[in-house]
Design an enzyme around this catalytic site. Structure first.
Site, mmCIF file in Angstrom:
data_model
loop_
_atom_site.group_PDB
_atom_site.id
_atom_site.type_symbol
_atom_site.label_atom_id
_atom_site.label_comp_id
_atom_site.label_asym_id
_atom_site.label_seq_id
_atom_site.Cartn_x
_atom_site.Cartn_y
_atom_site.Cartn_z
ATOM 1 N N ARG A 7 -4.706 2.379 0.983
ATOM 2 C CA ARG A 7 -3.550 3.286 0.958
ATOM 3 C C ARG A 7 -3.607 4.154 -0.284
ATOM 4 O O ARG A 7 -3.794 3.632 -1.377
ATOM 5 C CB ARG A 7 -2.261 2.457 0.953
ATOM 6 C CG ARG A 7 -1.574 2.426 2.310
ATOM 7 C CD ARG A 7 -0.462 1.431 2.331
ATOM 8 N NE ARG A 7 0.611 1.740 1.386
ATOM 9 C CZ ARG A 7 1.769 1.091 1.358
ATOM 10 N NH1 ARG A 7 1.991 0.105 2.211
ATOM 11 N NH2 ARG A 7 2.698 1.413 0.490
ATOM 12 N N ARG A 39 -5.664 -4.758 -1.043
ATOM 13 C CA ARG A 39 -5.036 -4.428 0.245
ATOM 14 C C ARG A 39 -5.845 -3.383 1.011
ATOM 15 O O ARG A 39 -6.285 -2.391 0.464
ATOM 16 C CB ARG A 39 -3.607 -3.918 0.035
ATOM 17 C CG ARG A 39 -2.989 -3.401 1.339
ATOM 18 C CD ARG A 39 -1.491 -3.486 1.365
ATOM 19 N NE ARG A 39 -0.831 -2.617 0.422
ATOM 20 C CZ ARG A 39 0.512 -2.572 0.291
ATOM 21 N NH1 ARG A 39 1.285 -3.347 1.043
ATOM 22 N NH2 ARG A 39 1.047 -1.767 -0.601
ATOM 23 N N ARG A 79 16.533 -0.149 0.413
ATOM 24 C CA ARG A 79 15.895 -0.225 -0.899
ATOM 25 C C ARG A 79 16.816 0.278 -2.004
ATOM 26 O O ARG A 79 16.409 0.286 -3.173
ATOM 27 C CB ARG A 79 14.641 0.641 -0.903
ATOM 28 C CG ARG A 79 13.369 -0.115 -0.567
ATOM 29 C CD ARG A 79 12.279 0.926 -0.444
ATOM 30 N NE ARG A 79 11.008 0.490 -0.911
ATOM 31 C CZ ARG A 79 9.995 0.174 -0.085
ATOM 32 N NH1 ARG A 79 10.153 0.182 1.211
ATOM 33 N NH2 ARG A 79 8.835 -0.173 -0.569
ATOM 34 N N ARG A 126 5.795 2.633 -8.469
ATOM 35 C CA ARG A 126 6.518 1.965 -7.376
ATOM 36 C C ARG A 126 7.220 0.706 -7.874
ATOM 37 O O ARG A 126 8.337 0.395 -7.456
ATOM 38 C CB ARG A 126 5.557 1.640 -6.239
ATOM 39 C CG ARG A 126 5.148 2.888 -5.455
ATOM 40 C CD ARG A 126 3.901 2.664 -4.624
ATOM 41 N NE ARG A 126 4.072 1.636 -3.616
ATOM 42 C CZ ARG A 126 3.061 0.960 -3.082
ATOM 43 N NH1 ARG A 126 1.832 1.199 -3.461
ATOM 44 N NH2 ARG A 126 3.306 0.050 -2.179
ATOM 45 N N LYS A 158 5.952 -8.486 2.460
ATOM 46 C CA LYS A 158 7.029 -8.231 3.436
ATOM 47 C C LYS A 158 6.461 -7.861 4.805
ATOM 48 O O LYS A 158 6.860 -8.412 5.822
ATOM 49 C CB LYS A 158 7.945 -7.080 2.954
ATOM 50 C CG LYS A 158 8.630 -7.339 1.631
ATOM 51 C CD LYS A 158 9.533 -6.177 1.228
ATOM 52 C CE LYS A 158 8.804 -4.869 1.008
ATOM 53 N NZ LYS A 158 7.843 -4.902 -0.116
HETATM 54 P P1 ADP Z 1 5.396 -1.453 0.219
HETATM 55 O O1 ADP Z 1 5.397 -2.297 1.483
HETATM 56 O O2 ADP Z 1 4.111 -1.542 -0.495
HETATM 57 O O3 ADP Z 1 6.595 -1.692 -0.628
HETATM 58 P P2 ADP Z 1 6.212 0.627 2.012
HETATM 59 O O4 ADP Z 1 5.168 0.775 3.041
HETATM 60 O O5 ADP Z 1 7.428 -0.160 2.364
HETATM 61 O O6 ADP Z 1 5.527 0.055 0.704
HETATM 62 O O7 ADP Z 1 6.690 2.046 1.504
HETATM 63 C C1 ADP Z 1 5.782 3.057 1.109
HETATM 64 C C2 ADP Z 1 6.548 4.239 0.535
HETATM 65 O O8 ADP Z 1 7.407 4.792 1.568
HETATM 66 C C3 ADP Z 1 7.485 3.915 -0.611
HETATM 67 O O9 ADP Z 1 6.818 3.933 -1.872
HETATM 68 C C4 ADP Z 1 8.516 5.035 -0.490
HETATM 69 O O10 ADP Z 1 8.023 6.262 -1.015
HETATM 70 C C5 ADP Z 1 8.654 5.201 1.017
HETATM 71 N N1 ADP Z 1 9.734 4.348 1.571
HETATM 72 C C6 ADP Z 1 9.596 3.350 2.490
HETATM 73 N N2 ADP Z 1 10.786 2.790 2.764
HETATM 74 C C7 ADP Z 1 11.710 3.442 2.013
HETATM 75 C C8 ADP Z 1 13.121 3.329 1.833
HETATM 76 N N3 ADP Z 1 13.845 2.405 2.505
HETATM 77 N N4 ADP Z 1 13.724 4.176 0.968
HETATM 78 C C9 ADP Z 1 13.040 5.106 0.301
HETATM 79 N N5 ADP Z 1 11.709 5.257 0.400
HETATM 80 C C10 ADP Z 1 11.042 4.442 1.249
HETATM 81 P P1 ADP Z 2 4.427 -5.448 1.325
HETATM 82 O O1 ADP Z 2 4.740 -5.070 2.751
HETATM 83 O O2 ADP Z 2 5.504 -6.290 0.699
HETATM 84 O O3 ADP Z 2 4.059 -4.280 0.474
HETATM 85 P P2 ADP Z 2 1.954 -6.627 2.415
HETATM 86 O O4 ADP Z 2 2.420 -7.497 3.505
HETATM 87 O O5 ADP Z 2 1.283 -5.349 2.772
HETATM 88 O O6 ADP Z 2 3.133 -6.381 1.328
HETATM 89 O O7 ADP Z 2 0.961 -7.485 1.487
HETATM 90 C C1 ADP Z 2 0.349 -6.933 0.324
HETATM 91 C C2 ADP Z 2 -1.094 -7.437 0.211
HETATM 92 O O8 ADP Z 2 -1.114 -8.824 -0.131
HETATM 93 C C3 ADP Z 2 -1.897 -7.327 1.511
HETATM 94 O O9 ADP Z 2 -3.227 -7.070 1.156
HETATM 95 C C4 ADP Z 2 -1.747 -8.720 2.147
HETATM 96 O O10 ADP Z 2 -2.856 -9.054 2.985
HETATM 97 C C5 ADP Z 2 -1.704 -9.619 0.915
HETATM 98 N N1 ADP Z 2 -0.830 -10.806 1.063
HETATM 99 C C6 ADP Z 2 0.364 -10.885 1.716
HETATM 100 N N2 ADP Z 2 0.906 -12.127 1.589
HETATM 101 C C7 ADP Z 2 0.033 -12.839 0.812
HETATM 102 C C8 ADP Z 2 0.019 -14.213 0.315
HETATM 103 N N3 ADP Z 2 1.036 -15.067 0.559
HETATM 104 N N4 ADP Z 2 -1.025 -14.571 -0.450
HETATM 105 C C9 ADP Z 2 -2.044 -13.706 -0.728
HETATM 106 N N5 ADP Z 2 -2.095 -12.426 -0.291
HETATM 107 C C10 ADP Z 2 -1.068 -11.988 0.472
#
Ligand code: ADP
Ligand code: ADP
Ligand code: ZN
Length: 217
Positions: free
Chosen positions: A160, A127, A88, A171, A13
């Site tokens: 992270r 990541r 979410r 998660r 995302k």
């Molecule tokens: P990822 O991209 O790996 O899903 P995020 O960076 O979006 O993780 O979120 C990291 C953490 O921040 C989540 O595990 C949660 O604890 C918190 N968080 C982020 N966005 C939200 C949301 N919309 N509602 C509740 N918690 C959130």
């Molecule tokens: P989210 O915000 O949904 O948690 P991220 O954008 O941080 O996800 O991506 C999660 C991990 O996967 C990062 O290390 C990123 O570089 C990698 N990644 C993202 N998109 C792809 C893809 N299409 N193929 C392979 N790796 C990816």
């Protein structure tokens, strides 16, 4: 253009939201980035949020909604926005609907990035993120130009803390329980665009842009 990025943690995302924000010249709002910054700065909100983030749990709706509501009032979002990681929960989605309704605007699309669980684990494991600008990399799939350094700001990349396997499992559980109902919520509003997130970063990006430009849902 007003877009939501939906999908499990690790689906890409953030990666796609950054690229889309350049392509369409609109701001990306990442609630995860907002929380991580607040944690770094040890603000009262950051201290509260950290308790949940460290355990892989969602931060309570009332904290999250207030932050997003404030951010959406800023004038730089008049042209549109990409919400990355929000909503979410159904309750967050309903609050967002109300906020947009009050400002006389609507969503254009909800991008649902689909990636199987095994592939997600692979993505978390590799990541690496920049704490300074929020950019995210992958040691194998999206390496920075210089190992361990952010392409954009040159800062040291880190793992992270919540990408540790036990926290990742929690998660993913939270996602299954609380976030997947949003797929139906937005499908019923004819906003959902399903995207195969298993392809390369560039292929996924191209597909999203085509679907947004083509207006296909
Ligand atoms: P990822 O991209 O790996 O899903 P995020 O960076 O979006 O993780 O979120 C990291 C953490 O921040 C989540 O595990 C949660 O604890 C918190 N968080 C982020 N966005 C939200 C949301 N919309 N509602 C509740 N918690 C959130
Ligand atoms: P989210 O915000 O949904 O948690 P991220 O954008 O941080 O996800 O991506 C999660 C991990 O996967 C990062 O290390 C990123 O570089 C990698 N990644 C993202 N998109 C792809 C893809 N299409 N193929 C392979 N790796 C990816
Ligand atoms: Zn950086």
């Amino acid at each position: 253009m007003r877009i939501i990025m939906l999908g499990p943690p690790g689906a890409g995302k953030g990666t796609q939201a950054r690229k889309l924000s350049e392509e369409f010249n609109i701001h990306q709002i990442s609630t995860g980035d907002i929380f991580r910054k607040a944690v770094q700065e040890s603000t009262p909100m950051g201290i509260r949020a950290k308790e949940y983030m460290d355990k892989g749990q969602l931060v309570p709706d009332e904290i999250v909604v207030g932050i997003v509501e404030e951010r959406l009032k800023q004038p730089d979002l008049a042209k549109g926005f990409i919400l990355d990681g929000f909503p979410r929960t159904i309750s967050q989605a309903e609050s967002l609907e109300q906020i947009l309704h009050n400002s006389g605007t609507k969503l254009n699309a909800v991008i649902n990035i689909q990636v199987p669980r095994d592939e997600l684990i692979e993505r978390f494991t590799g990541r690496r993120v920049c704490n300074s600008c929020g950019a995210s990399y992958h040691v194998k799939y999206n390496p920075p130009r210089i190992t361990g350094k952010c392409d954009i700001c040159g800062k040291q990349l880190v793992i992270r803390p919540d990408d540790e396997l036990e926290t990742v499992k929690k998660r993913l559980e939270e996602y299954e329980q609380k976030t997947t109902p949003l797929i139906e919520f937005y499908r019923s509003r004819h906003l959902l665009i399903n995207i195969d997130g298993e392809k390369s970063i560039d292929e996924v990006f191209q597909e999203i842009v085509d679907r947004l430009r083509g207006g296909k849902k």
